[in-house]
Write a protein that holds these residues in place. Sequence first.
Motif, PDB file in Angstrom:
ATOM      1  N   LEU A   4      12.651   8.615  76.832  1.00  0.00           N
ATOM      2  CA  LEU A   4      13.436   7.592  77.514  1.00  0.00           C
ATOM      3  C   LEU A   4      14.644   7.200  76.660  1.00  0.00           C
ATOM      4  O   LEU A   4      15.781   7.122  77.138  1.00  0.00           O
ATOM      5  CB  LEU A   4      12.527   6.381  77.760  1.00  0.00           C
ATOM      6  CG  LEU A   4      12.976   5.419  78.850  1.00  0.00           C
ATOM      7  CD1 LEU A   4      13.085   6.149  80.172  1.00  0.00           C
ATOM      8  CD2 LEU A   4      11.999   4.267  78.956  1.00  0.00           C
ATOM      9  N   ILE A   8      18.660   7.475  77.222  1.00  0.00           N
ATOM     10  CA  ILE A   8      19.571   6.323  77.087  1.00  0.00           C
ATOM     11  C   ILE A   8      20.713   6.660  76.126  1.00  0.00           C
ATOM     12  O   ILE A   8      21.882   6.363  76.379  1.00  0.00           O
ATOM     13  CB  ILE A   8      18.798   5.087  76.577  1.00  0.00           C
ATOM     14  CG1 ILE A   8      17.858   4.610  77.669  1.00  0.00           C
ATOM     15  CG2 ILE A   8      19.758   3.984  76.184  1.00  0.00           C
ATOM     16  CD1 ILE A   8      16.958   3.503  77.222  1.00  0.00           C
TER      17      ILE A   8
ATOM     18  N   GLU C 599       9.537  -1.668  78.274  1.00  0.00           N
ATOM     19  CA  GLU C 599      10.397  -0.629  77.724  1.00  0.00           C
ATOM     20  C   GLU C 599      11.312  -0.049  78.798  1.00  0.00           C
ATOM     21  O   GLU C 599      12.500   0.211  78.568  1.00  0.00           O
ATOM     22  CB  GLU C 599       9.540   0.476  77.096  1.00  0.00           C
ATOM     23  CG  GLU C 599       8.871   0.005  75.822  1.00  0.00           C
ATOM     24  CD  GLU C 599       7.856   0.984  75.279  1.00  0.00           C
ATOM     25  OE1 GLU C 599       7.465   0.817  74.122  1.00  0.00           O
ATOM     26  OE2 GLU C 599       7.448   1.907  76.021  1.00  0.00           O
ATOM     27  N   LEU C 600      10.723   0.150  79.965  1.00  0.00           N
ATOM     28  CA  LEU C 600      11.522   0.642  81.078  1.00  0.00           C
ATOM     29  C   LEU C 600      12.637  -0.364  81.396  1.00  0.00           C
ATOM     30  O   LEU C 600      13.788   0.004  81.666  1.00  0.00           O
ATOM     31  CB  LEU C 600      10.619   0.852  82.287  1.00  0.00           C
ATOM     32  CG  LEU C 600      11.146   1.809  83.344  1.00  0.00           C
ATOM     33  CD1 LEU C 600      11.299   3.201  82.754  1.00  0.00           C
ATOM     34  CD2 LEU C 600      10.217   1.841  84.546  1.00  0.00           C
ATOM     35  N   ILE C 602      14.092  -2.493  79.322  1.00  0.00           N
ATOM     36  CA  ILE C 602      15.167  -2.415  78.325  1.00  0.00           C
ATOM     37  C   ILE C 602      16.054  -1.204  78.615  1.00  0.00           C
ATOM     38  O   ILE C 602      17.291  -1.276  78.551  1.00  0.00           O
ATOM     39  CB  ILE C 602      14.575  -2.300  76.908  1.00  0.00           C
ATOM     40  CG1 ILE C 602      13.785  -3.553  76.564  1.00  0.00           C
ATOM     41  CG2 ILE C 602      15.667  -2.079  75.881  1.00  0.00           C
ATOM     42  CD1 ILE C 602      12.982  -3.419  75.287  1.00  0.00           C
ATOM     43  N   ALA C 603      15.399  -0.088  78.943  1.00  0.00           N
ATOM     44  CA  ALA C 603      16.148   1.140  79.210  1.00  0.00           C
ATOM     45  C   ALA C 603      17.137   0.916  80.345  1.00  0.00           C
ATOM     46  O   ALA C 603      18.317   1.286  80.244  1.00  0.00           O
ATOM     47  CB  ALA C 603      15.192   2.275  79.549  1.00  0.00           C
ATOM     48  N   ILE C 606      20.106  -1.308  79.165  1.00  0.00           N
ATOM     49  CA  ILE C 606      21.122  -0.634  78.338  1.00  0.00           C
ATOM     50  C   ILE C 606      21.935   0.333  79.193  1.00  0.00           C
ATOM     51  O   ILE C 606      23.176   0.316  79.183  1.00  0.00           O
ATOM     52  CB  ILE C 606      20.470   0.118  77.159  1.00  0.00           C
ATOM     53  CG1 ILE C 606      19.759  -0.867  76.249  1.00  0.00           C
ATOM     54  CG2 ILE C 606      21.518   0.891  76.372  1.00  0.00           C
ATOM     55  CD1 ILE C 606      19.015  -0.207  75.107  1.00  0.00           C
ATOM     56  N   ALA C 607      21.232   1.185  79.952  1.00  0.00           N
ATOM     57  CA  ALA C 607      21.936   2.199  80.733  1.00  0.00           C
ATOM     58  C   ALA C 607      22.860   1.552  81.753  1.00  0.00           C
ATOM     59  O   ALA C 607      24.031   1.943  81.892  1.00  0.00           O
ATOM     60  CB  ALA C 607      20.923   3.117  81.415  1.00  0.00           C
TER      61      ALA C 607
END
Lengths: 131, 137, 768
Positions: A4, A8, C599-600, C602-603, C606-607
């Motif tokens: 992941l 990113i 976590e997903l 946060i991903a 950011i993306a």
Amino acid sequence: MEILLAIIIGILFSCALYLMLRRSLIKVVIGLALLSQAANLLIFTAAGLHRGDPPLIPEDAVAPIGAHADPLPQALVLTAIVIGFGVLAFTLVLFQRAYMIIGTDDLDQMRSTDTESTDLKTLPQQEIHEH
Amino acid sequence: MNSLFLQTGARAIKPLMLLFSVYLLLSGHNHPGGGFAGGLVAAAGFCLHALAVDVHAARKTLKLQPSALIGLGLLFALISGIFALFAGLPLMSGLWFTLHLPIFEEVKVGTPLIFDIGVYLVVIGITLMIIMNLMED
Amino acid sequence: MLYTILAPFLLAVLAPLLHHRLKDLSGWLFALVPLGVFLYYLSQVPQIAAGEPVYQSYAWVESLGISLSFYLDGLSLLFALLISGIGALIVVYTGAYLGQDVNVHRFYLALLAFMGSMLGVVLSGNLITLFIFWELTSITSYLLIGYDHHKQEARTAALQALLVTGGGGLALLAGLILMGHATGTYDIPTILQSGDMLREHALYLPILLLLLAGAFTKSAQFPFHFWLPNAMAAPTPASAYLHSSTMVKAGIYLLARMQPVMGDTPPWFYLVAIGGSLTLVVSAYLAMRQVILKKLLAYTTVGALGLITTCLGIGTDYALKAAMTFLLVHALYKATLFMVAGGISHSTHLYDTEKLGGLGRIMPFTALGAGLAGLSMAGIPPFLGFIGKESVYEAGLASPGAMLWLTLTLLLAAVVNLFVGLLIAWKPFWTTLDAPLSEAHEGNVGLWLGPVLLGSLGLILGFIPGTTALYIVGPAVAATAGEAIPVSLSHWHGFNLALLLSVITVALGILAYRFRHPLRRLLEAPGRLDPAGPERGYHRLVEGMLWVSKKQTCLLQNGYLRVYIFTVISFLVALPIYTLVAGGGVPIPPEWPSFKLYELGIAFLIAGAAIGAACTNSRLTAVVCLGAVGYGVSLVYIFYGAPDLAMTQFVIETLTVLIFVLVLYRLPRFTHFTSEFVKYRDMLLAGGAGVFVTILTIAALKVEIAPTISTYFAEQSVPMAHGRNIVNVILVDFRSLDTMGELLVLAIAALGAYGLLRLNKDEKKDKV
């Protein structure tokens, strides 16, 4: 999570590079800021992730107990963050100053330091000479 | 920015931030923190003051010019490394002494702490030098 | 020996200062240093003649096997004597010839530095030091040729000489390194012992070709001969010293030095002997057409170098004897004639031999020197030149295989020498002109002392051929041959073929002089071919290089920042992808791992923020997105055991946004400059780069890292550094010097920004 994060990092790089390919100065700077984030994250991830325990040694131990995050990339990234900040601040000020003199943020008009560019004639020093 | 609420808040928070930054600096060797983080927190405190009240007011509370802080910080960092030369060790080797103080019992003091203070001062100096000048501009 | 090389260098540095004090005396006093060096080497003569070479070594770059070592044998000694002896006379001559020039101190500097370098070349006991001194002679030669730097001609000639000899120097360096590789040492005395091995070595031919490229460019052999006549743009003292008797003989020295280990093979014979004789023929042709004093001498110098090269190529005992004898003879008479030519031009301001005449009574001493040298050059007994010419004939007649054409070539050379000798030593002095030269006058003693002394030396050595053979020529021949060879020089060898050839030479030379005008017209006929000579190749090459560099500068340095970035990214993506694919394909990710919901989250944060920053049209949105990315990254640090990083990142991000906001409202809104097409192209490239980085990260994760230094840091953190936060310990203790450097970078960035901002303010104040 590594996969992941890898994705990113890829997205961050893409966005940063896309911005750096623009003609507008300010976009280039934002791209630069994103690029340093991406690079830091890349170093951090590539050295191996470890969920949880920070590289701290408990009070009663001499060496860290059990699995812990790798301290070396952290030390590298820590200084990189601060340096990145310093350089970014300098770049921003430089670009601001360039914009104030040349009057445009189009990079195509900043191609050379010694061209016949008419923009340079508006330099304050030269105005003083003409008076 | 003439918000009274913000001004009052900033005046209250800034000393706390400075205190916290000193804590980060001193405990950094054994706990998360250190000169970089501490210096940034302290700089952020001054920035908050400058934003909420006035740059000049913030500058006055700083006592020293940012450029002086940078110079002082580099000097600290350099001196911390030079001590080792007098002990016949390579430049930048860490030296440690144990102090016996009444309250803390044993406290270990070493040249790396001086170095970290140098880092702390330099980081405050560069951040404020850039931001305060930008604000005054 | 080290001091004899250092002394001229030291004097070179001091010369400009001393010259301002000494003025006209400087030529005489500076000459004391080369004179001292000359006397030192003269004192070494008996020992060397007894067959005991001197070797001195000082450690220099020990790790590379390079030592500062010096080796003195017969060959080095002959050269060292010529360099220091002629050097002393040239320095005196310089004082008289250029003494009034305002820039003469520079000339002394370059000349003396050259002297040191040249001594270094011939005395080096190590291939690498030899090369360094070799290049120093090229550089000092450049400075001396370009001494009259206000003249375009001098600058062009200087650059040409530098490029030709420098290019050869590069080839030489490659050859010397290959030689060191083949023999396993750079030490010259050791290499001299490994001749058989080197001749059998697989690299023999490449080494030979590279060495010859160096030697032929330096010694102006065909097809590189053209730089030497052009180098006559130098002031006469430099021409007399560098471009006749010393520097151009560095190539000869190299050939002679390598003769024992590289010689005696068919490639050596054909390349060296044919190269030398071709040079001879070409230079003879060019010399016959010349009337300008110095150019005449230059072409005969090229010819003489060709002659020595030919003899070295033949490589028989006779030939080596001839080469060394002729080397000595030539140095003596050619330096003299150059000084004579300079004296004539200094006095009359004329350069054309056909316009000169009747100077014999006006300039008696110069005429004496010219006569002595001219007779030696012409090869008239009892001068040393006669012995030189005889031995050359003997070498040609005794050469295996190619006797006829070699002998004919050598004959041609001797005839041309006689012809030129008459033209320079006879014509200006002892013929009468319709209108006498009224301005002419004898120069002061400095101008004629050198010619007279050197010219007499040619005669004196001619009277004592036995001694010359024993002490000077013999040891040099022994060093060149690699073994002691009995050498005897004498005038009278009986009525033999060589003597007959000498008689023919004299007859032909006088005939050529008598009928020189029709001869020149005859030789002018093929003159139309001149532009097609090798010099044209040189010009083409230089123009071509300039053209290429101009084009590639326009192509690569076009001033468009994004073109640079585009190029860099393209290569960044293309090359590693090629490596990845060629080296076993794209790494397959391990089984899709589980990750927690936060976590997903946060991903996505950011993306999404990154894409938002890239796509938005609002400055403020972009900055907010940038901040969101930063905070997202600091969350990653928190969850993966890096509280220090998280803390720092968090504060930094806040401050970054603050700075952006402060600067942004002074900058214009986002504007669109580019077309849709360019946008999509950039997106494609940036997307490709992103995919590449993702693959790279996955590949990096799969690499099994060996136990790293961080394990050491973790174990030693408490015992050695008394700290429990390992990251901090690394920063302030283990790697504190690095951190110190980083602090300096930060300080410099801040000072730079500060300076820029202050500049702004001060200007505003000016305006108000």
